[in-house]
Design an enzyme around this catalytic site. Structure first.
Site, PDB file in Angstrom:
ATOM      1  N   GLN A 103       0.745  -1.225   0.146  1.00 48.00           N
ATOM      2  CA  GLN A 103       0.188  -0.038  -0.111  1.00 48.00           C
ATOM      3  C   GLN A 103       0.941   1.391   0.034  1.00 48.00           C
ATOM      4  OE1 GLN A 103      -2.254   1.793   3.284  1.00 48.00           O
ATOM      5  NE2 GLN A 103      -4.229   1.003   2.269  1.00 48.00           N
ATOM      6  N   TYR A 174      -5.283  12.090   2.987  1.00 48.68           N
ATOM      7  CA  TYR A 174      -3.981  12.209   2.478  1.00 48.68           C
ATOM      8  C   TYR A 174      -3.583  12.894   1.214  1.00 48.68           C
ATOM      9  CZ  TYR A 174      -3.206   8.771   6.443  1.00 48.68           C
ATOM     10  OH  TYR A 174      -3.220   8.411   7.901  1.00 48.68           O
ATOM     11  N   ARG A 323      -8.649  -3.564  13.029  1.00 45.29           N
ATOM     12  CA  ARG A 323      -8.649  -3.871  14.587  1.00 45.29           C
ATOM     13  C   ARG A 323      -9.078  -4.993  15.217  1.00 45.29           C
ATOM     14  NH1 ARG A 323     -11.223   1.872  16.280  1.00 45.29           N
ATOM     15  NH2 ARG A 323     -12.574   1.244  14.578  1.00 45.29           N
ATOM     16  N   CYS A 352      -4.674  -0.050  20.632  1.00 46.23           N
ATOM     17  CA  CYS A 352      -3.620  -0.108  19.499  1.00 46.23           C
ATOM     18  C   CYS A 352      -3.211   1.256  18.722  1.00 46.23           C
ATOM     19  CB  CYS A 352      -4.368  -0.868  18.231  1.00 46.23           C
ATOM     20  SG  CYS A 352      -6.147  -0.427  17.940  1.00 46.23           S
ATOM     21  N   GLU A 416     -11.922 -15.030  44.091  1.00 49.31           N
ATOM     22  CA  GLU A 416     -12.311 -13.418  43.807  1.00 49.31           C
ATOM     23  C   GLU A 416     -13.266 -13.234  45.109  1.00 49.31           C
ATOM     24  OE1 GLU A 416     -13.688  -9.856  43.482  1.00 49.31           O
ATOM     25  OE2 GLU A 416     -12.059 -10.630  42.045  1.00 49.31           O
ATOM     26  N   GLN A 424     -12.235  -3.904  37.525  1.00 42.97           N
ATOM     27  CA  GLN A 424     -12.441  -2.421  37.250  1.00 42.97           C
ATOM     28  C   GLN A 424     -13.068  -2.251  36.006  1.00 42.97           C
ATOM     29  OE1 GLN A 424      -9.225   0.269  38.315  1.00 42.97           O
ATOM     30  NE2 GLN A 424      -8.681  -1.064  40.095  1.00 42.97           N
TER      31      GLN A 424
END
Length: 666
Positions: A103, A174, A323, A352, A416, A424
């Protein structure tokens, strides 16, 4: 029985080649680059996705000229030195039946000259909204250099044994897109002033590319389906006509469609809560304009169901993923085998994107990314002598450790002290906008169900109970708890004094965790004080505002959540919160609380001001490691490994990464 994803796994002809299925891994940066060339880590990275069953891979965008270097880690596609590594890459990918494309691309104004110490090139001298550097207006000799760079890139791709070339630079604002758009092309020469002239450079590059690769290799283009809300920018109808004009040359074999420019980057790689498949409708219009060519749709294509529907409905012929395949390179195989529950989901966290700012590519909950040779599929070694291992803490780190330990053959018990697994991550997932984050824990819970791990909920492990259990080794993943002293980082001496900020012991002062667990206990007027600059404060602020509290988000920093610049969604988050009515107050810290009156101090001038009534104050000021059990076990001489926040409160990624390393060591 008909396969539920039958369209997705049909072969398809792309010019002179055939892809074994309709899944296309689209280009994305990896930062695995060394000396502007590919490395063995690239080979392992792309081979892992090919082995996982993807049909086509377009490798990361590669520079066609020295003026497009936003950072050191960019491949020079115009340098013949890439050819031997192309040969390595193509051999590794072809072994698994996938096609591999280069690319070549140029960023134009969407960069700066910090790394290469060269001026930024663009069709007109209009700075990018992200980099804000004034570009040099390209003359015809500069344009000729760019054409030559694309030409060399195509030549070397062919010499390297690749299957084709995807001409990039049209999409995402671009360089070629800058020439195409009247918003960024104000030229009056043969490369500006009319649609025909603005398209001239693109057609010259495509013609040279086809000449170099001949008729035996694929030539395609990556275009936008929509530039987004850019004044005089190109919308879907404009891009459909551009696609038609390019197709009319007879020189291309497919069109890959994306969206967005750097003025609205959340169209390029959006975080949650952007819906899956948000680019399908625009791509459908492109497909209708070029029905004879394969068209690739992208844009959060994360589920097999969404991918199948995009093809079955005629919106596109292939589905592009980046992704999604970073999170799980085996996505195609699992979908084909109808193992949907085993697919590690992309949760739209954009870790990422944040990782490649200063390090190689990483995924928030796939620790093997970028290290496939050491940690990828098939690298997990079975133990010769199983051991009895206790894992303490049921957050993402503890669950990852337990899963990997069990997969290696150990006998594992997971403790646990709470009533549910997730840690969290469950706090964040309570916010509607971040509910997808719950899949980080959800996927691990699902995977644990297929192992022999014994899960003990509502049980607090102690030094004594662990010793009595006779475990050979213990992994401590006890996490962290929110700080409540109220002092900002501007007062380090106060952190060790044992004193609290005046008034933070009141009933109406709570932590982020408490606010997310039960917002009904908070009053109508809420102040969130943030001293971190991370996502935490905006999560709780958005959650409370959506639940009919009026929120003022106060931060000691010069702007709200500056760390979100790394995940690229800082502007999008600001827009969502401010549109919802959240008030931003930067450069202030809490100086004291007296019932429903909060005193704020300007961190630069030391001036104070008061807010009233503040019915509830939410502190987002950091966390402390819950390491008492760790130190107790160390003193008792137990073989122990600590992971995640109990070592130092950080990110979900760090907990999962350290868990995987620890589980592979035992």
């Amino acid at each position: 029985m008909t396969h539920p994803y039958g369209h997705l796994f049909e072969p398809i002809t792309i010019g002179p080649k055939e892809a074994k299925n309709r899944i296309w891994m689209t280009a994305h940066s990896t930062q695995l680059v060394k000396d502007h060339n590919f490395t063995d880590r690239h080979v392992a990275y792309y081979a892992e996705r090919a082995k996982g069953g993807v049909g086509v891979i377009t490798m990361e965008a590669m520079a066609t000229h020295p003026t497009t270097q936003p950072y050191e880690g960019k491949i020079f596609a115009f340098d013949r030195a890439v050819v031997p590594n192309y040969q390595k890459l193509s051999a590794a990918v072809h072994e698994h039946g996938a096609l591999l494309l280069a690319q070549p691309w140029h960023r134009g104004r969407e960069t700066n000259g910090v790394v290469n110490r060269l001026p930024v090139w663009a069709p007109s001298s209009i700075p990018c909204t992200v980099y804000r550097e004034m570009p040099h207006v390209m003359d015809e000799s500069n344009i000729a250099e760019i054409v030559e760079g694309y030409t060399l890139a195509a030549r070397y791709a062919a010499e390297g044994g690749l299957d084709g070339v995807e001409v990039h630079g049209l999409a995402h604002g671009y360089l070629l897109g800058q020439f195409l758009s009247p918003a960024t092309n104000h030229r009056t020469d043969q490369y500006g002033g009319s649609d025909e002239n603005r398209l001239r450079l693109v057609l010259e590059i495509i013609e040279r590319t086809r000449y170099e690769v001949g008729s035996d290799l694929i030539v395609g283009v990556r275009i936008n389906g929509d530039d987004g809300e850019v004044e005089s920018g190109l919308r879907t109808e404009h891009w459909a006509q551009i696609a038609r004009s390019i197709a009319d040359t007879g020189l291309i074999d497919y069109v890959s469609v994306s969206q967005g420019t750097y003025q609205n980057r959340m169209l390029i790689y959006p975080t949650t809560p952007r819906e899956q498949g948000y680019q399908v409708d625009a791509t459908r219009q492109i497909k209708q304009m070029v029905p004879e060519l394969p068209v690739v749709v992208a844009g959060r294509m994360t589920s097999p169901e969404k991918a199948e529907h995009a093809i079955a409905s005629g919106a596109a012929d292939m589905v592009g993923m980046a992704r999604t395949l970073i999170a799980d390179p085996e996505w195609p195989r699992k979908a084909q085998e109808q193992r949907e529950r085993d697919i590690r989901p992309c949760v739209g966290a954009n870790h990422c994107m944040a990782s490649i700012v200063s390090a190689p590519l990483a995924c928030i909950h796939n620790p093997a990314v970028g290290r496939e040779a050491e940690m990828g599929t098939g690298t997990l070694e079975q133990v010769v002598t199983p051991r009895s291992v206790a894992v303490v803490g049921g957050g993402p780190g503890g669950m990852r450790a337990a899963l990997t330990l069990a997969q290696r053959g150990h006998e594992v018990t997971l403790f646990e002290r709470g009533t549910e697994l997730g840690g969290q991550v469950n706090w964040i997932a309570r916010s509607e906008s971040y509910s997808e984050w719950g899949s980080i824990a959800g996927w691990l819970i699902t995977q644990l169900q297929d192992t022999s791990v014994k899960i003990e909920l509502g049980v607090e492990a102690t030094v004594e109970s662990l010793a009595a259990g006779g475990y050979d080794s213990v992994v401590v993943a006890t996490g962290s708890s929110p700080l409540r002293h109220g002092w900002s980082m501007n007062h380090p001496a106060r952190w060790g004094s044992g004193d609290q900020l005046p008034g933070v012991d009141q009933f109406n002062v709570v932590t982020m965790q408490e606010a997310l667990q039960d917002h009904t206990q908070l009053g109508p007027q809420v102040m969130v004080f943030d001293d971190l600059g991370t996502r935490h404060a905006v999560v709780v602020a958005e959650h409370l505002q959506k639940n009919r509290h009026q929120v003022e988000l106060v931060t000691s920093l010069s702007s709200v959540a500056p760390e979100l610049a790394g995940t690229r969604d800082v502007g999008w988050v600001h827009k969502r919160l401010r549109t919802a009515g959240v008030v931003f107050t930067p450069n202030r810290e809490v100086a004291g609380v007296d019932e429903d009156v909060v005193t704020l101090r300007d961190v630069h001038t030391d001036e104070t001001e008061q807010r009233e009534p503040v019915d509830s104050l939410v502190l987002v000021t950091g966390s402390k490691a819950e390491d008492a059990l760790l130190h107790g076990l160390l003193q008792a001489g137990v073989e122990v490994r600590a992971i995640g926040d109990c070592v130092s409160p950080r990110r979900v990624f760090n907990a999962i990464w350290e868990a995987e390393l620890a589980a592979r060591e035992i």
